[in-house]
Design a protein around this motif. Structure first.
Motif, PDB file in Angstrom:
ATOM      1  N   ARG A  53      -5.739  -4.587   6.197  1.00  0.00           N
ATOM      2  CA  ARG A  53      -6.680  -3.502   5.937  1.00  0.00           C
ATOM      3  C   ARG A  53      -6.036  -2.351   5.168  1.00  0.00           C
ATOM      4  O   ARG A  53      -6.632  -1.806   4.250  1.00  0.00           O
ATOM      5  N   GLY A  54      -4.814  -2.002   5.536  1.00  0.00           N
ATOM      6  CA  GLY A  54      -4.158  -0.875   4.882  1.00  0.00           C
ATOM      7  C   GLY A  54      -3.551  -1.219   3.534  1.00  0.00           C
ATOM      8  O   GLY A  54      -3.219  -0.314   2.766  1.00  0.00           O
ATOM      9  N   GLY A  55      -3.395  -2.492   3.269  1.00  0.00           N
ATOM     10  CA  GLY A  55      -2.852  -2.913   1.985  1.00  0.00           C
ATOM     11  C   GLY A  55      -1.343  -3.030   1.933  1.00  0.00           C
ATOM     12  O   GLY A  55      -0.775  -3.429   0.914  1.00  0.00           O
ATOM     13  N   ALA A  56      -0.665  -2.688   3.044  1.00  0.00           N
ATOM     14  CA  ALA A  56       0.797  -2.721   3.039  1.00  0.00           C
ATOM     15  C   ALA A  56       1.346  -4.134   3.193  1.00  0.00           C
ATOM     16  O   ALA A  56       2.491  -4.408   2.827  1.00  0.00           O
ATOM     17  N   TRP A  57       0.557  -5.021   3.741  1.00  0.00           N
ATOM     18  CA  TRP A  57       0.978  -6.413   3.943  1.00  0.00           C
ATOM     19  C   TRP A  57       0.164  -7.321   3.029  1.00  0.00           C
ATOM     20  O   TRP A  57      -1.050  -7.196   2.944  1.00  0.00           O
ATOM     21  N   THR A  58       0.864  -8.186   2.318  1.00  0.00           N
ATOM     22  CA  THR A  58       0.202  -9.176   1.487  1.00  0.00           C
ATOM     23  C   THR A  58       0.866 -10.534   1.664  1.00  0.00           C
ATOM     24  O   THR A  58       2.045 -10.628   2.051  1.00  0.00           O
ATOM     25  N   TYR A  59       0.105 -11.567   1.377  1.00  0.00           N
ATOM     26  CA  TYR A  59       0.604 -12.941   1.462  1.00  0.00           C
ATOM     27  C   TYR A  59       0.152 -13.676   0.207  1.00  0.00           C
ATOM     28  O   TYR A  59      -0.969 -13.474  -0.281  1.00  0.00           O
ATOM     29  N   TYR A  60       1.041 -14.522  -0.315  1.00  0.00           N
ATOM     30  CA  TYR A  60       0.702 -15.327  -1.487  1.00  0.00           C
ATOM     31  C   TYR A  60       1.136 -16.770  -1.261  1.00  0.00           C
ATOM     32  O   TYR A  60       2.228 -17.034  -0.747  1.00  0.00           O
ATOM     33  N   ALA A  61       0.286 -17.694  -1.658  1.00  0.00           N
ATOM     34  CA  ALA A  61       0.677 -19.096  -1.642  1.00  0.00           C
ATOM     35  C   ALA A  61       1.749 -19.321  -2.703  1.00  0.00           C
ATOM     36  O   ALA A  61       1.760 -18.646  -3.736  1.00  0.00           O
ATOM     37  N   ASP A  62       2.626 -20.262  -2.448  1.00  0.00           N
ATOM     38  CA  ASP A  62       3.752 -20.492  -3.356  1.00  0.00           C
ATOM     39  C   ASP A  62       3.336 -20.716  -4.811  1.00  0.00           C
ATOM     40  O   ASP A  62       3.977 -20.186  -5.730  1.00  0.00           O
ATOM     41  N   PRO A  63       2.272 -21.487  -5.081  1.00  0.00           N
ATOM     42  CA  PRO A  63       1.932 -21.761  -6.489  1.00  0.00           C
ATOM     43  C   PRO A  63       1.537 -20.526  -7.302  1.00  0.00           C
ATOM     44  O   PRO A  63       1.535 -20.582  -8.538  1.00  0.00           O
ATOM     45  N   VAL A  64       1.191 -19.418  -6.634  1.00  0.00           N
ATOM     46  CA  VAL A  64       0.713 -18.245  -7.367  1.00  0.00           C
ATOM     47  C   VAL A  64       1.664 -17.062  -7.279  1.00  0.00           C
ATOM     48  O   VAL A  64       1.418 -16.020  -7.913  1.00  0.00           O
ATOM     49  N   LYS A  65       2.728 -17.198  -6.521  1.00  0.00           N
ATOM     50  CA  LYS A  65       3.680 -16.090  -6.370  1.00  0.00           C
ATOM     51  C   LYS A  65       4.228 -15.674  -7.726  1.00  0.00           C
ATOM     52  O   LYS A  65       4.611 -16.505  -8.538  1.00  0.00           O
ATOM     53  N   GLY A  66       4.249 -14.378  -7.955  1.00  0.00           N
ATOM     54  CA  GLY A  66       4.749 -13.846  -9.208  1.00  0.00           C
ATOM     55  C   GLY A  66       3.721 -13.796 -10.319  1.00  0.00           C
ATOM     56  O   GLY A  66       3.978 -13.196 -11.367  1.00  0.00           O
ATOM     57  N   ARG A  67       2.571 -14.437 -10.119  1.00  0.00           N
ATOM     58  CA  ARG A  67       1.520 -14.452 -11.147  1.00  0.00           C
ATOM     59  C   ARG A  67       0.244 -13.743 -10.694  1.00  0.00           C
ATOM     60  O   ARG A  67      -0.442 -13.128 -11.504  1.00  0.00           O
ATOM     61  N   PHE A  68      -0.076 -13.842  -9.412  1.00  0.00           N
ATOM     62  CA  PHE A  68      -1.302 -13.246  -8.878  1.00  0.00           C
ATOM     63  C   PHE A  68      -0.954 -12.029  -8.032  1.00  0.00           C
ATOM     64  O   PHE A  68       0.087 -11.992  -7.371  1.00  0.00           O
ATOM     65  N   THR A  69      -1.864 -11.048  -8.034  1.00  0.00           N
ATOM     66  CA  THR A  69      -1.708  -9.857  -7.203  1.00  0.00           C
ATOM     67  C   THR A  69      -3.029  -9.540  -6.518  1.00  0.00           C
ATOM     68  O   THR A  69      -4.057  -9.418  -7.193  1.00  0.00           O
ATOM     69  N   ILE A  70      -2.973  -9.413  -5.207  1.00  0.00           N
ATOM     70  CA  ILE A  70      -4.162  -9.025  -4.442  1.00  0.00           C
ATOM     71  C   ILE A  70      -4.078  -7.545  -4.122  1.00  0.00           C
ATOM     72  O   ILE A  70      -2.991  -7.015  -3.847  1.00  0.00           O
ATOM     73  N   SER A  71      -5.213  -6.870  -4.173  1.00  0.00           N
ATOM     74  CA  SER A  71      -5.264  -5.452  -3.831  1.00  0.00           C
ATOM     75  C   SER A  71      -6.648  -5.141  -3.279  1.00  0.00           C
ATOM     76  O   SER A  71      -7.564  -5.954  -3.406  1.00  0.00           O
ATOM     77  N   ARG A  72      -6.788  -3.982  -2.667  1.00  0.00           N
ATOM     78  CA  ARG A  72      -8.096  -3.603  -2.130  1.00  0.00           C
ATOM     79  C   ARG A  72      -8.293  -2.104  -2.248  1.00  0.00           C
ATOM     80  O   ARG A  72      -7.333  -1.322  -2.188  1.00  0.00           O
ATOM     81  N   ASP A  73      -9.557  -1.729  -2.381  1.00  0.00           N
ATOM     82  CA  ASP A  73      -9.974  -0.333  -2.417  1.00  0.00           C
ATOM     83  C   ASP A  73     -10.972  -0.162  -1.285  1.00  0.00           C
ATOM     84  O   ASP A  73     -12.149  -0.516  -1.435  1.00  0.00           O
ATOM     85  N   ASN A  74     -10.502   0.356  -0.172  1.00  0.00           N
ATOM     86  CA  ASN A  74     -11.373   0.455   1.005  1.00  0.00           C
ATOM     87  C   ASN A  74     -12.508   1.458   0.795  1.00  0.00           C
ATOM     88  O   ASN A  74     -13.572   1.320   1.394  1.00  0.00           O
TER      89      ASN A  74
END
Length: 123
Positions: A53-74
């Motif tokens: 919820r706060g955006g401080a923790w993120t997880y990425y699957a191995d195939p997309v690491k370094g290429r995809f970025t998740i973010s949120r605007d609450n």
């Protein structure tokens, strides 16, 4: 009830970028974890990225690491997936999902799903 609506999919060439958006409405105060999943033809739905919820923790699957970025605007109840250097293997229907769990990376932890948006990477 929570409604999720994705946008931003399309057809792009390898190496291009896309940004997916997911707008949440309804009882959004119950939402903690947000995630993006994808499902290619003939394959199971798999997690791509997740964020708390706060955006401080993120997880990425191995195939997309370094290429995809998740973010949120609450403030806007919106979660994004920035996808760079897209590859043909990224072709799939991408789904936004919401969870009552903060650190959710498994499909079963998500109770709310969008309708999906198609991403096709092809030359």
């Amino acid at each position: 009830q929570v409604q999720l609506v994705e946008s931003g999919g399309g057809l792009v060439q390898p190496g291009a970028s896309l940004r997916l958006s997911c707008a949440a409405s309804g009882q959004t105060n119950r939402l903690y974890g947000m995630g993006w999943f994808r499902q290619a033809p003939g394959k199971e739905r798999e997690v791509v990225a997740a964020i708390n919820r706060g955006g401080a923790w993120t997880y990425y699957a191995d195939p997309v690491k370094g290429r995809f970025t998740i973010s949120r605007d609450n403030a806007r109840n919106t979660v994004y997936l920035q996808m760079n250097n897209l590859k043909p293997d990224d072709t799939a229907v991408y789904y936004c999902a919401a969870s009552n769990v903060q650190y959710a990376i498994r499909r079963g932890q998500y109770g709310y799903w969008g309708q999906g948006t198609q991403v096709t990477v092809s030359s």
